[in-house]
Design a protein around this motif. Structure first.
Motif, short mmCIF file in Angstrom:
data_model
loop_
_atom_site.label_atom_id
_atom_site.label_comp_id
_atom_site.label_asym_id
_atom_site.label_seq_id
_atom_site.Cartn_x
_atom_site.Cartn_y
_atom_site.Cartn_z
N GLN A 17 0.70 -1.22 -0.07
CA GLN A 17 0.14 -0.23 0.05
C GLN A 17 0.75 1.27 0.11
N ARG A 18 2.03 1.14 0.26
CA ARG A 18 2.93 2.14 0.31
C ARG A 18 4.15 2.37 -0.90
N ASP A 19 3.51 1.51 -1.83
CA ASP A 19 4.31 1.50 -2.97
C ASP A 19 3.84 2.57 -3.99
N GLY A 20 4.91 3.58 -4.33
CA GLY A 20 4.54 4.78 -5.01
C GLY A 20 4.26 4.35 -6.66
N HIS A 21 4.92 3.32 -7.10
CA HIS A 21 4.70 2.80 -8.53
C HIS A 21 3.53 2.56 -8.84
N ILE A 22 2.81 1.66 -7.89
CA ILE A 22 1.34 1.33 -7.93
C ILE A 22 0.42 2.45 -8.10
N TRP A 23 0.57 3.60 -7.18
CA TRP A 23 -0.31 4.74 -7.09
C TRP A 23 -0.36 5.68 -8.26
N LYS A 24 0.87 5.55 -9.05
CA LYS A 24 1.17 6.25 -10.32
C LYS A 24 0.04 5.82 -11.41
N LEU A 25 -0.31 4.56 -11.16
CA LEU A 25 -1.33 4.19 -12.29
C LEU A 25 -2.42 4.91 -12.38
N GLU A 26 -2.81 5.52 -11.26
CA GLU A 26 -4.24 6.28 -11.26
C GLU A 26 -4.12 7.33 -12.37
N GLY A 27 -5.16 7.33 -13.15
CA GLY A 27 -5.44 8.66 -14.13
C GLY A 27 -4.59 7.94 -15.50
N LYS A 28 -3.98 6.95 -15.49
CA LYS A 28 -3.23 6.41 -16.64
C LYS A 28 -4.33 5.57 -17.45
N ARG A 29 -4.12 5.62 -18.70
CA ARG A 29 -4.84 4.68 -19.55
C ARG A 29 -4.57 4.54 -21.19
N ASN A 30 -4.77 3.37 -21.61
CA ASN A 30 -4.23 3.04 -22.80
C ASN A 30 -5.26 3.52 -23.79
#
Length: 437
Positions: free
Chosen positions: A423-436
């Protein structure tokens, strides 16, 4: 009413045919697997012996998935699914023949499960891409919720139906029903489902070798750390969950208050919780944060069920644990599925999903083996040496099955720690708002 339903499921008509018939076939397969786990445990009385059945199924899936995705991106998806389903049916038929002739041994099931897992290795990425091809982008969450719903329904019905058929007619009838569901799914896929083939799926694969194409999936994950770390998160959760799955039959079939009926009832409650969660995930709007939904769903699951299984003394408490532990798992799966399908280009999905399968699911056979060994060799012997007035005995009871209960207590903390770490992994939270796009 009909117009509202057409609007709600707009663009999903062909997907619904595939979803319904494949779900029916999955019910038959799950009933056979359930019956064979009971058969194996009754033969040996060992958690390791029965957990090896699942470990053998997953071993080829984990080892060869990365290459299966490369092949899936080259091959016709529908033909691949038909061939693999037929191969699985042949494996089931071989079990029936061995049973009828009185020749079935436990090692036969290990070999057959490994072969079945090999077929599933090729079938799974083709099936995942087929869903993307049949589903409009705006319906990804609804399709994922429907798949979670059918999986949940299978979880509910398979122990109930399998137990009823086992008691009334024996294991032969369970396997015959499995073959019947395969026939229905095969004919529906062959004659009523048309998968649109895209030239995009052949890009960068026509000139590349299978090994090079497989490497492209790993390269994609290396370049997209958020997706990779999310997969590693699920790999750790799968390790904990597999230890749980290996220990559950051993505890519920052997301890005071447990029985085959108790195992079936707990499994049914698991399915009911999954169905409820699937309905919620299917019809609720997309959450503002899919990552938060994933993390919180897993944290709630890990911090409830295992404690109730460890400290509970009867079927009602174990059933409550199953309900709490599995209620939000479909929410997690639905958001994970929608996130992946939105973020990963469709022409890359076969390769990336296969790389994901290798990384995310390699911990499952490890967990089943670990769970069987821990129950048989560590926790059960430890609890057998405890006095009735000792703290472990007061917490987890006495007799066979108390060691498995102690193990549930340990993996509860392990699951919570995994959730808090990722839950503290910043890389995972960067997925927010991204899309293909």
């Amino acid at each position: 009413m009909i117009q509202k339903l057409n609007t709600l499921f707009n663009g999903l008509h062909t997907f619904i045919i595939l979803w319904a018939t494949q779900g029916f076939s999955a019910l038959g397969s799950s009933m056979t697997s359930y019956a064979l786990v009971i058969w194996a445990y009754q033969q040996e009385g060992s958690a390791l012996a029965s957990s090896l059945l699942t470990a053998c199924s997953y071993a080829p899936y984990v080892l060869l998935s990365i290459f299966a995705g490369a092949l899936s991106d080259r091959w016709n998806k529908k033909r691949t699914m038909l061939v693999c389903d037929s191969f699985a049916a042949l494996c089931t038929l071989s079990v029936l023949v061995l049973l009828v002739t009185g020749q079935l041994k436990l090692w036969h099931l290990y070999v057959i499960n490994a072969l079945n897992g090999l077929g599933n290795t090729l079938q799974q990425p083709a099936s995942d891409v087929a869903v993307s091809l049949l589903t409009p982008r705006e319906q990804y969450q609804k399709a994922a919720g429907m798949r979670a719903f059918s999986n949940s329904l299978v979880t509910i019905l398979s122990p109930v139906f399998a137990t009823a058929l086992l008691s009334a007619f024996g294991i032969y009838t369970v396997i015959a029903f499995d073959l019947l569901t395969f026939t229905a799914a095969f004919l529906s896929l062959a004659f009523f489902v048309k998968l649109p083939e895209q030239d995009l799926s052949k890009r960068n694969t026509e000139q590349a070798s299978v090994l090079q194409t497989a490497g492209q999936g790993l390269c994609y994950l290396r370049e997209n750390r958020g997706i990779l770390d999310l997969i590693l998160f699920l790999a750790c959760i799968n390790l904990v969950a597999s230890v749980y799955n290996a220990a559950l039959p051993a505890m519920l079939l052997s301890r005071d208050g447990g029985s085959q009926a108790a195992l079936a009832l707990v499994s049914t409650c698991t399915g009911l919780a999954n169905v409820t969660g699937s309905v919620i995930a299917t019809f609720l709007p997309a959450p503002k944060s899919r990552v938060r939904a994933i993390c919180l769903s897993l944290l709630f699951s890990m911090s409830t069920e295992n404690f109730l299984l460890a400290l509970g003394r009867g079927t009602p408490v174990w059933c409550l644990g199953a309900i709490l532990g599995w209620l939000f798992i479909p929410v997690m799966n639905t958001n994970m599925d929608a996130l992946f399908r939105t973020y990963i280009p469709v022409e890359m999905q076969g390769r990336v999903y296969s790389a994901r399968n290798t990384l995310q699911f390699f911990t499952i056979p490890v967990g089943y083996l670990l769970g069987g060994v821990l129950v048989d060799q560590v926790f059960e012997p430890f609890m057998a040496d405890q006095d009735k007035g000792s703290i472990p005995s007061l917490l987890f009871g006495t007799g066979k099955g108390s060691g498995a209960a102690f193990l549930f207590f340990v993996i509860a903390f392990a699951g919570i720690l995994v959730c808090l770490y990722f839950q503290r992994d910043g890389h995972i939270w960067k997925l927010e708002g991204k899309r293909n796009d």
